[in-house]
Design an enzyme around this catalytic site. Sequence first.
Site, mmCIF file in Angstrom:
data_model
loop_
_atom_site.group_PDB
_atom_site.id
_atom_site.type_symbol
_atom_site.label_atom_id
_atom_site.label_comp_id
_atom_site.label_asym_id
_atom_site.label_seq_id
_atom_site.Cartn_x
_atom_site.Cartn_y
_atom_site.Cartn_z
ATOM 1 N N GLN A 31 0.904 -1.250 -0.198
ATOM 2 C CA GLN A 31 -0.011 0.058 0.013
ATOM 3 C C GLN A 31 0.725 1.262 -0.019
ATOM 4 O OE1 GLN A 31 -2.256 -0.946 3.533
ATOM 5 N NE2 GLN A 31 -0.379 -1.537 4.535
ATOM 6 N N ASP A 86 0.223 0.500 13.935
ATOM 7 C CA ASP A 86 0.786 1.906 14.519
ATOM 8 C C ASP A 86 1.247 1.446 16.108
ATOM 9 O OD1 ASP A 86 -1.774 2.097 16.115
ATOM 10 O OD2 ASP A 86 -2.702 2.590 14.165
ATOM 11 N N GLU A 106 0.282 -8.401 11.534
ATOM 12 C CA GLU A 106 0.213 -7.159 10.847
ATOM 13 C C GLU A 106 1.103 -7.620 9.321
ATOM 14 O OE1 GLU A 106 0.458 -3.979 8.530
ATOM 15 O OE2 GLU A 106 -0.484 -3.979 10.586
ATOM 16 N N ASP A 138 -0.774 -12.325 6.656
ATOM 17 C CA ASP A 138 -1.984 -11.997 6.448
ATOM 18 C C ASP A 138 -2.839 -12.526 7.580
ATOM 19 O OD1 ASP A 138 -4.673 -11.848 5.165
ATOM 20 O OD2 ASP A 138 -3.815 -11.955 3.299
ATOM 21 N N ASP A 156 -8.017 -4.517 14.080
ATOM 22 C CA ASP A 156 -7.564 -3.225 13.889
ATOM 23 C C ASP A 156 -7.202 -3.028 12.477
ATOM 24 O OD1 ASP A 156 -7.168 -0.439 13.906
ATOM 25 O OD2 ASP A 156 -5.353 -0.787 15.287
ATOM 26 N N SER A 157 -8.345 -3.146 11.410
ATOM 27 C CA SER A 157 -8.103 -3.205 10.078
ATOM 28 C C SER A 157 -8.121 -1.848 9.339
ATOM 29 C CB SER A 157 -8.919 -4.449 9.426
ATOM 30 O OG SER A 157 -10.212 -3.920 9.491
ATOM 31 N N PRO A 163 -5.964 -4.272 0.867
ATOM 32 C CA PRO A 163 -5.549 -5.374 1.802
ATOM 33 C C PRO A 163 -6.482 -5.757 2.883
ATOM 34 C CG PRO A 163 -3.568 -3.932 1.162
ATOM 35 C CD PRO A 163 -5.078 -3.247 0.748
#
Length: 282
Positions: A31, A86, A106, A138, A156-157, A163
């Site tokens: 991304q 994050d 992640e 994934d 927490d997507s 993705p």
Amino acid sequence: MSEWFNETLHGDYHQGFNIREVLFESKTDHQHLIIFESGSFGRVMALDGIVQTTERDEFIYHEMLAHTPLFAHGNAKNVLIIGGGDGGLLREVLKHPEVESAVQVEIDQAVIDMCVKFLPNHSAGAYENPRAEIVIGDGIDFVKQCDRQFDVILSDSTDPIGPGEVLFTSPFYEGIKRCLKPGGIFAAQNGVAFMQPDEVSTSYKRLSPLFSDTAFYTAAVPTYVGGIMTFAWASNEPSARTQELSTLQARSTASGIKTRYYNPALHVGAFALPQYLLDSID
């Protein structure tokens, strides 16, 4: 004229952030990632043109996604986090003294690396905590193949675009179910219902056949404009969602956790939904 970052989440509506300084920008394997200094929200991270988090109000989102299910459960020793590069959610989860391990899956190592460097207060050292286990991969593959079970699973997507899209599908939720221990709780970000009503109704249709208790709770996060942010909730233990206020207060006090947004009374009230949201579920 100052440079502006205009979010591209909605086709006919957007919000903008004044860019004082671009701290990092790169097209990763998965991304487009940018982190910049803004005028009023501190440092901001965006993926593929969509704001993910800001320094100023991240605590609201992360506290509600972490503490609501964890205090409802009361004794979550093993927690799984899908996404959350994050580090803010991992930070809040690890504040719970009963948590023995927190596995974070992640998809993009670059997100973790850049956030540790440019948004250090989000993770606040959580990635160095010995109870944290980081898996780069994934999330849907992990829950399909994992041979471990967890007391609480948190997703927490990103929004269901690119993705993050697979993390809102029935196969993902089926994987979540197989990875939850009896009495376990699943919670996930579910968009701003006023702007993205289909996300709520779709999540409900996909989760409710798998769990005896499927619901939503809310929080007002200024960064996520257009109304209240919704969080999906799923469990096969209905009593977890209806804990008495006195029980939640006792657990919160015993934990010693200091919060800036979450509190037990807000926890109880967060499950009261506006009528338009209830109608979209029906």
